[in-house]
Design a protein around this motif. Structure first.
Motif, PDB file in Angstrom:
ATOM      1  N   PHE A 115      41.086 -17.701 -17.011  1.00 60.46           N
ATOM      2  CA  PHE A 115      42.492 -18.025 -16.779  1.00 60.46           C
ATOM      3  C   PHE A 115      43.409 -16.911 -17.277  1.00 60.46           C
ATOM      4  N   ARG A 116      43.100 -16.380 -18.442  1.00 54.69           N
ATOM      5  CA  ARG A 116      43.911 -15.294 -19.015  1.00 54.69           C
ATOM      6  C   ARG A 116      43.878 -14.066 -18.111  1.00 54.69           C
ATOM      7  N   ALA A 117      42.712 -13.799 -17.530  1.00 54.37           N
ATOM      8  CA  ALA A 117      42.582 -12.651 -16.627  1.00 54.37           C
ATOM      9  C   ALA A 117      43.561 -12.776 -15.466  1.00 54.37           C
ATOM     10  N   CYS A 118      43.691 -13.984 -14.915  1.00 59.91           N
ATOM     11  CA  CYS A 118      44.589 -14.201 -13.776  1.00 59.91           C
ATOM     12  C   CYS A 118      46.052 -14.216 -14.202  1.00 59.91           C
ATOM     13  N   TRP A 119      46.382 -15.032 -15.192  1.00 61.61           N
ATOM     14  CA  TRP A 119      47.775 -15.348 -15.492  1.00 61.61           C
ATOM     15  C   TRP A 119      48.431 -14.419 -16.503  1.00 61.61           C
ATOM     16  N   ALA A 120      47.637 -13.585 -17.183  1.00 61.05           N
ATOM     17  CA  ALA A 120      48.230 -12.686 -18.177  1.00 61.05           C
ATOM     18  C   ALA A 120      47.810 -11.235 -18.008  1.00 61.05           C
ATOM     19  N   GLU A 121      46.657 -10.988 -17.366  1.00 55.32           N
ATOM     20  CA  GLU A 121      46.108  -9.633 -17.317  1.00 55.32           C
ATOM     21  C   GLU A 121      46.107  -9.022 -15.920  1.00 55.32           C
ATOM     22  N   GLU A 122      46.657  -9.741 -14.933  1.00 53.34           N
ATOM     23  CA  GLU A 122      46.774  -9.223 -13.563  1.00 53.34           C
ATOM     24  C   GLU A 122      45.425  -8.806 -12.962  1.00 53.34           C
ATOM     25  N   LYS A 123      44.400  -9.639 -13.198  1.00 59.98           N
ATOM     26  CA  LYS A 123      43.076  -9.385 -12.636  1.00 59.98           C
ATOM     27  C   LYS A 123      42.747 -10.466 -11.613  1.00 59.98           C
ATOM     28  N   ASP A 124      41.858 -10.113 -10.692  1.00 58.82           N
ATOM     29  CA  ASP A 124      41.433 -11.042  -9.652  1.00 58.82           C
ATOM     30  C   ASP A 124      40.150 -11.736 -10.102  1.00 58.82           C
ATOM     31  N   ILE A 125      40.245 -13.035 -10.388  1.00 65.34           N
ATOM     32  CA  ILE A 125      39.082 -13.759 -10.911  1.00 65.34           C
ATOM     33  C   ILE A 125      38.060 -14.076  -9.828  1.00 65.34           C
ATOM     34  N   ALA A 126      38.281 -13.590  -8.616  1.00 65.02           N
ATOM     35  CA  ALA A 126      37.250 -13.684  -7.577  1.00 65.02           C
ATOM     36  C   ALA A 126      36.350 -12.459  -7.591  1.00 65.02           C
ATOM     37  N   GLU A 127      36.729 -11.445  -8.360  1.00 62.48           N
ATOM     38  CA  GLU A 127      35.962 -10.199  -8.395  1.00 62.48           C
ATOM     39  C   GLU A 127      34.793 -10.297  -9.370  1.00 62.48           C
ATOM     40  N   ASP A 128      33.665  -9.787  -8.939  1.00 58.65           N
ATOM     41  CA  ASP A 128      32.437  -9.855  -9.719  1.00 58.65           C
ATOM     42  C   ASP A 128      32.594  -9.205 -11.093  1.00 58.65           C
ATOM     43  N   SER A 129      33.252  -8.053 -11.156  1.00 61.21           N
ATOM     44  CA  SER A 129      33.382  -7.349 -12.438  1.00 61.21           C
ATOM     45  C   SER A 129      34.198  -8.148 -13.444  1.00 61.21           C
ATOM     46  N   VAL A 130      35.217  -8.848 -12.984  1.00 63.45           N
ATOM     47  CA  VAL A 130      36.049  -9.676 -13.865  1.00 63.45           C
ATOM     48  C   VAL A 130      35.246 -10.857 -14.388  1.00 63.45           C
ATOM     49  N   ILE A 131      34.484 -11.487 -13.519  1.00 62.52           N
ATOM     50  CA  ILE A 131      33.667 -12.638 -13.911  1.00 62.52           C
ATOM     51  C   ILE A 131      32.585 -12.224 -14.897  1.00 62.52           C
ATOM     52  N   ARG A 132      31.927 -11.109 -14.620  1.00 65.93           N
ATOM     53  CA  ARG A 132      30.868 -10.626 -15.518  1.00 65.93           C
ATOM     54  C   ARG A 132      31.415 -10.310 -16.910  1.00 65.93           C
ATOM     55  N   ALA A 133      32.576  -9.688 -16.955  1.00 65.98           N
ATOM     56  CA  ALA A 133      33.175  -9.353 -18.243  1.00 65.98           C
ATOM     57  C   ALA A 133      33.513 -10.614 -19.027  1.00 65.98           C
ATOM     58  N   ALA A 134      34.019 -11.631 -18.338  1.00 67.99           N
ATOM     59  CA  ALA A 134      34.357 -12.893 -19.008  1.00 67.99           C
ATOM     60  C   ALA A 134      33.092 -13.588 -19.515  1.00 67.99           C
ATOM     61  N   LEU A 135      32.042 -13.582 -18.704  1.00 67.80           N
ATOM     62  CA  LEU A 135      30.771 -14.175 -19.140  1.00 67.80           C
ATOM     63  C   LEU A 135      30.241 -13.481 -20.389  1.00 67.80           C
TER      64      LEU A 135
END
Length: 199
Positions: A115-135
């Protein structure tokens, strides 16, 4: 020991603004949590809701005011018009489901990071790299972004049916095993009081 089934959409700013309060009260009260991300766009027509763009202008304007007020009250960073919204919520939802099934990390921290990636960090949470980093940041194997696709997709569809059966009509939505239901991050104080036997 109380149990909360936590229904939420990865597209919901209100769920982001709930922050870690559910996890904090769960620790305080010995409550367990099941995380159930679901497709809110598929839920709306089944429960009387409307997508944001189909709501009357007055309701859309009020939503923006409420988001700003809630941002100030919570002290959380929030871009009311994030660069990557709406996006496809399925990949991040699958990751949450796979992580919960795998165990070994902090599911609450994973959800909040996405959620923070989307609403505060201007990242696309559909992107594999964003999801992997969060995991990885929440203590999970980042390869769950791939290995959990099939099981995640099946449970994601099932979560929608469970949400409808449980009377869910928005996000975030908290269903306690006592039968009590709480809709919205602004009802978390009521949820805490209920878990403590005060309400």
């Amino acid at each position: 020991m109380p149990h909360v089934t936590y229904y939420f959409s990865m597209l919901s700013p209100w769920t982001y603004l709930a922050g870690s309060r559910l996890e904090q009260m769960a620790a305080e009260t010995g409550t367990t949590i099941s995380y159930r991300p679901f497709d809110i766009m598929a839920l709306f027509p089944r429960t009387g809701g409307k997508p944001l763009g189909e709501r009357p202008p007055a309701r859309q304007a009020y939503r923006l005011q409420e988001l700003e007020r809630t941002r100030k009250k919570t002290g959380m960073a929030l871009n009311i018009h994030p660069a990557h919204w709406p996006t496809n919520p399925a990949p991040s939802s699958y990751a949450v489901i796979a992580a919960q099934q795998a165990g070994g990390g902090d599911v609450g921290a994973l959800v909040q990071a996405l959620f923070r990636a989307c609403w505060a960090e201007e990242k696309d949470i559909a992107e594999d790299s964003v999801i992997r980093a969060a995991l990885e940041g929440a203590g999970f194997d980042p390869s769950l972004a791939d290995s959990g696709l099939l099981s995640g997709a099946m449970e994601y569809a099932d979560n929608l049916e469970k949400a409808v059966a449980d009377g869910v009509f928005g996000s975030p939505f908290y269903v306690v095993d006592s039968g009590q239901k709480f809709w919205g991050q602004d009802r978390l104080d009521d949820l805490r009081a209920h878990l403590k036997g005060e309400l």
